[in-house]
Scaffold this active site. Structure first.
Site, PDB file in Angstrom:
ATOM      1  N   LYS A  16       0.888  -1.175   0.194  1.00  0.00           N
ATOM      2  CA  LYS A  16       0.045   0.030   0.063  1.00  0.00           C
ATOM      3  C   LYS A  16       0.928   1.333  -0.046  1.00  0.00           C
ATOM      4  CE  LYS A  16      -4.622   0.903   0.323  1.00  0.00           C
ATOM      5  NZ  LYS A  16      -5.429  -0.015  -0.271  1.00  0.00           N
TER       6      LYS A  16
HETATM    7  N1  GLU Z   1      -7.355  -0.009  -3.463  1.00  0.00           N
HETATM    8  C1  GLU Z   1      -8.006  -1.036  -3.612  1.00  0.00           C
HETATM    9  C2  GLU Z   1      -8.140  -1.952  -2.330  1.00  0.00           C
HETATM   10  O1  GLU Z   1      -7.997  -1.576  -1.367  1.00  0.00           O
HETATM   11  C3  GLU Z   1      -7.803  -1.785  -4.685  1.00  0.00           C
HETATM   12  C4  GLU Z   1      -6.165  -2.266  -4.895  1.00  0.00           C
HETATM   13  C5  GLU Z   1      -5.562  -2.815  -5.985  1.00  0.00           C
HETATM   14  O2  GLU Z   1      -6.551  -2.979  -6.981  1.00  0.00           O
HETATM   15  O3  GLU Z   1      -4.741  -3.202  -6.098  1.00  0.00           O
HETATM   16  O4  GLU Z   1      -8.511  -3.073  -2.381  1.00  0.00           O
END
Ligand code: GLU
Length: 416
Positions: free
Chosen positions: A106
């Protein structure tokens, strides 16, 4: 079991409950509760008025046992390393539960995008990606959109990375515009996944979705698409709030019109198709289904007792504190945990990455069909595990995820 505001502590508590139930061995337990890599970068940006601002950015790669790190990047004034760490851990469990070959990561930048121009946001995005360019890549770490980032942000990321490596590399990031290697259905995928899990939960509980009322907290990509698709399944959306205000209508809000309103006004507040609603009142709405689709730490020991809904579907990541979750479960509320409810986004990100690497793109119906299948499998696995262990859906989701990551960790063995 309060987490004192630390979302990483909340994640550890959730992890611990599941790890204990399956008798996870101490060495694996220790390994899986430490992020693999945490990076903090400073990004000096020339602002439009001529002064220089320095923004702090983070990227955490929590675990890469199953594959490249995967997870979004958020832009928000409240971003902290603790939060990004927790979100990267949740991505690890989410990908494992969804059955996609990714680890968890993240990113985040402390900034207020509502006060920044497009040029400032582009500079910030490019500088941040330049600072972490060595740690990302299609086989290393694949970012995606999250709170306050979108297809345009992903386009800048793809370009910045591609300029650095000298090769146009679409698979370095997902959630891109369709024209440059994005996948049909990706933008709607998180909300579609929320709808599928809500539909399945209602079925399991013997509720007729066509007779259910729904309240939604947050009306960004996840909240708005969830509301739209749940309404298309027959659910009645009676209340929606965002950070600026809210709107309610006992007869049902016209979600299509509400989406058009927010495109223009950047908030649901003032929407003429209902009465104003104070955002703090969203928890106490007399509804069957509540979809928190905003930020962490919303359902707390203060707000949880007010919730009347039978189903809580966590569109957001970490909206419920561990103690509040226990109190909801004790009252018989069926909580569809974040790592299951909102996993449609990363599942379709996986489809996008696969399509980019093949250079062959699927029709929207195929994307949605594959998503439906993956979501059903994940929901079913979680439900069966919860029945087997006589536990809640969150603990069950962690059990499925931890078991998979632990098994691969053992198979791969210890390096050095
Ligand atoms: N931000 C989204 C989540 O929290 C998608 C993450 C992604 O597609 O890599 O799942």
């Amino acid at each position: 079991m309060s987490n004192n505001g630390s979302v990483f502590d909340a994640m550890l508590q959730e992890f611990g409950i599941a790890a204990k139930l399956i008798g996870l061995e101490p060495g694996i337990w220790k390994t899986l509760t430490h992020p693999k890599r945490q990076v903090i970068v400073s990004c000096p940006i020339l602002m439009d008025d001529g002064h220089v601002e320095v923004f702090t950015g983070f990227r955490v790669q929590y675990n890469i046992a199953l594959g490249p790190a995967k997870g979004g990047i958020r832009y928000h004034p409240g971003v902290t390393l603790d939060e990004v760490k927790a979100l990267s851990a949740w991505m690890t469990w989410k990908c494992a539960l969804a059955g996609v070959p990714f680890g968890g990561g993240k990113g985040g930048i402390i900034c207020d995008p509502t006060t920044m121009s497009k040029r400032e946001l582009e500079s910030l995005t490019r500088r941040y990606i330049s600072e972490i360019v060595d740690m990302i890549g299609p086989d290393k770490d694949v970012p995606a959109p999250d709170v306050n980032t979108n297809e345009q942000t992903m386009a800048w990321i793809m370009d910045t990375y591609s300029m650095h490596v000298g090769v146009s590399t679409t698979a370095v990031v997902t959630g891109k515009p369709i024209i440059m290697g994005g996948s049909l259905g990706r933008r709607e995928a998180t909300g579609r996944g929320v709808m599928i899990t809500v539909r399945e939960a209602a079925k399991h509980l013997g509720l007729d979705l066509k007779k259910c009322t729904v309240a939604v907290q947050g009306f960004g990509n996840v909240g708005s698409v969830s509301a739209d698709l749940i309404q298309k399944e027959g659910g009645k959306i009676v209340a929606v709030t965002d950070w600026k205000g809210g709107v309610q209508n006992a007869k049902g809000l016209d979600v299509t019109k509400l989406i058009a309103w927010t495109v223009e006004h950047k908030t649901v507040a003032g929407f003429p198709g209902g009465e104003p609603l104070d955002p703090s009142k969203i928890f106490e709405m007399d509804v069957d289904i509540f979809v928190p689709a905003a930020l962490e730490n919303q359902i707390t020991m203060e707000t949880a007792p007010k919730i009347k809904a039978k189903i809580v579907a966590e569109g957001a990541n970490g909206p419920t504190t561990p103690d509040a979750h226990q109190s909801l479960h004790a009252r018989g509320v069926f909580v569809i945990p974040d790592i299951l409810a909102n996993s449609g986004g990363v599942t379709t990100s996986y489809f996008e990455w696969v399509q980019d690497r093949h250079g062959y793109f699927w029709e929207e119906a195929e994307v949605n069909q594959r998503l439906e299948k993956k979501m059903m499998e994940a929901f079913d696995n979680t439900l069966q595990t919860s029945l087997k262990y006589k536990t809640d859906m969150r603990t069950a989701a962690y059990i499925v995820a931890i078991t998979r990551v632990a098994e691969v960790t053992k198979l791969r063995g210890m390096y050095a």
